[in-house]
Write an enzyme that holds these catalytic residues in place. Sequence first.
Site, PDB file in Angstrom:
ATOM      1  N   LEU A  37       9.215  10.139  -7.899  1.00 34.55           N
ATOM      2  CA  LEU A  37       9.608   9.463  -6.660  1.00 34.55           C
ATOM      3  C   LEU A  37      10.207   8.107  -6.981  1.00 34.55           C
ATOM      4  O   LEU A  37       9.582   7.272  -7.623  1.00 34.55           O
ATOM      5  CB  LEU A  37       8.391   9.310  -5.741  1.00 34.55           C
ATOM      6  CG  LEU A  37       8.661   8.826  -4.312  1.00 34.55           C
ATOM      7  CD1 LEU A  37       7.607   9.399  -3.360  1.00 34.55           C
ATOM      8  CD2 LEU A  37       8.652   7.310  -4.217  1.00 34.55           C
ATOM      9  N   HIS A  71       0.971   0.486 -12.426  1.00 33.41           N
ATOM     10  CA  HIS A  71       1.966  -0.576 -12.489  1.00 33.41           C
ATOM     11  C   HIS A  71       1.975  -1.319 -11.160  1.00 33.41           C
ATOM     12  O   HIS A  71       1.672  -0.752 -10.110  1.00 33.41           O
ATOM     13  CB  HIS A  71       3.339   0.044 -12.762  1.00 33.41           C
ATOM     14  CG  HIS A  71       4.422  -0.936 -13.056  1.00 33.41           C
ATOM     15  ND1 HIS A  71       5.114  -1.587 -12.061  1.00 33.41           N
ATOM     16  CD2 HIS A  71       4.942  -1.377 -14.227  1.00 33.41           C
ATOM     17  CE1 HIS A  71       6.023  -2.380 -12.602  1.00 33.41           C
ATOM     18  NE2 HIS A  71       5.937  -2.275 -13.916  1.00 33.41           N
TER      19      HIS A  71
END
Length: 336
Positions: free
Chosen positions: A127, A231
């Site tokens: 994505l 992240h």
Amino acid sequence: MSFVLRAARAGDLPALYQMAKSTGGGFTNLPPDRPTLKAKLARTEASFSRDEETLADDLFLFVLEDTASAKVRGTCQIFSRIGSRWPFYSYRISTFTQYSKELDRTIRAETLVLSTDLDGASEVGGLFLLAGERAAGTGALLARSRYLFMAMHRARFADRTIAELRGAHDETGGSAFWDGLAGRFFGMSFREADDFNAVHGNQFIADLMPKHPIYTALLPETALAVIGKPHQSGRAAQRMLENEGFRYECYVDVFDGGPTMTAPTDGIATIKAARTAEIVGLSDEGEDCLVAHGHLGAFRASCGRIAATTTGVKLNPGAAEALGISVGDSVTYVPR
């Protein structure tokens, strides 16, 4: 501005390549490598063309298109069954306890165990949304449309679904987890290993990594600090996954230590809430929904307004135009 999610096709290669170059690294499913992306599109075309309603080694790649400009602004993917072409490796975090009678001391140790436990699951991934479009619900449309596709083609997917989140990287694109563990065995930087994995798969991990458990206490603090952490740019994605019912169950990526989220496929919130009905009229009134229509390569999804009636649903004209449908067609929808 209106967006529609559709099946990717060969002509989307330039747009996918440009997006891949802007990810900043760590997106294994979207490598900035034209031959690999071209092969993905060919595999996607074969998957959308397969007639059998059965679980197989399919890849469904989608793009998010701005209907006003016809430009591709985002992308996402579904792998129907991972671990078919080569094993799907993860680290499983395990713990065990030891006791010394002489010292009267109990030690609880944590280890990383190379695992293929997740083989056979479906995976949502790849994505990516261009920075300028990350507003007005486009991210949710991109992510949740995958689950509508799965609900509409349920026999083609496994009973468990996973999602890998990119792990923590430094400002240069390096990974403290890789440097503290796997990098010591391969003589490759994280970027080199990640690029190689994107093109050739991660069998080299199994070929060269130690097969015995690795004690986390032996890793540097920098590596320990990022195990199971996404992240910074992936925190919103993790929250969306959690809202869908995905959970972190102590599986982490072998490259950057990012968390792998898992969920029973039928327990995914969008799949559970999805409803299918016939369009009996057009109206701008109703509830904000994600709306999808079409089988396999004809699948399209967009945002729209649904008003339920005793005989079916009414759909707003803008969404009907974006999806290319009219009264008499059926839609699958879920509240936004």
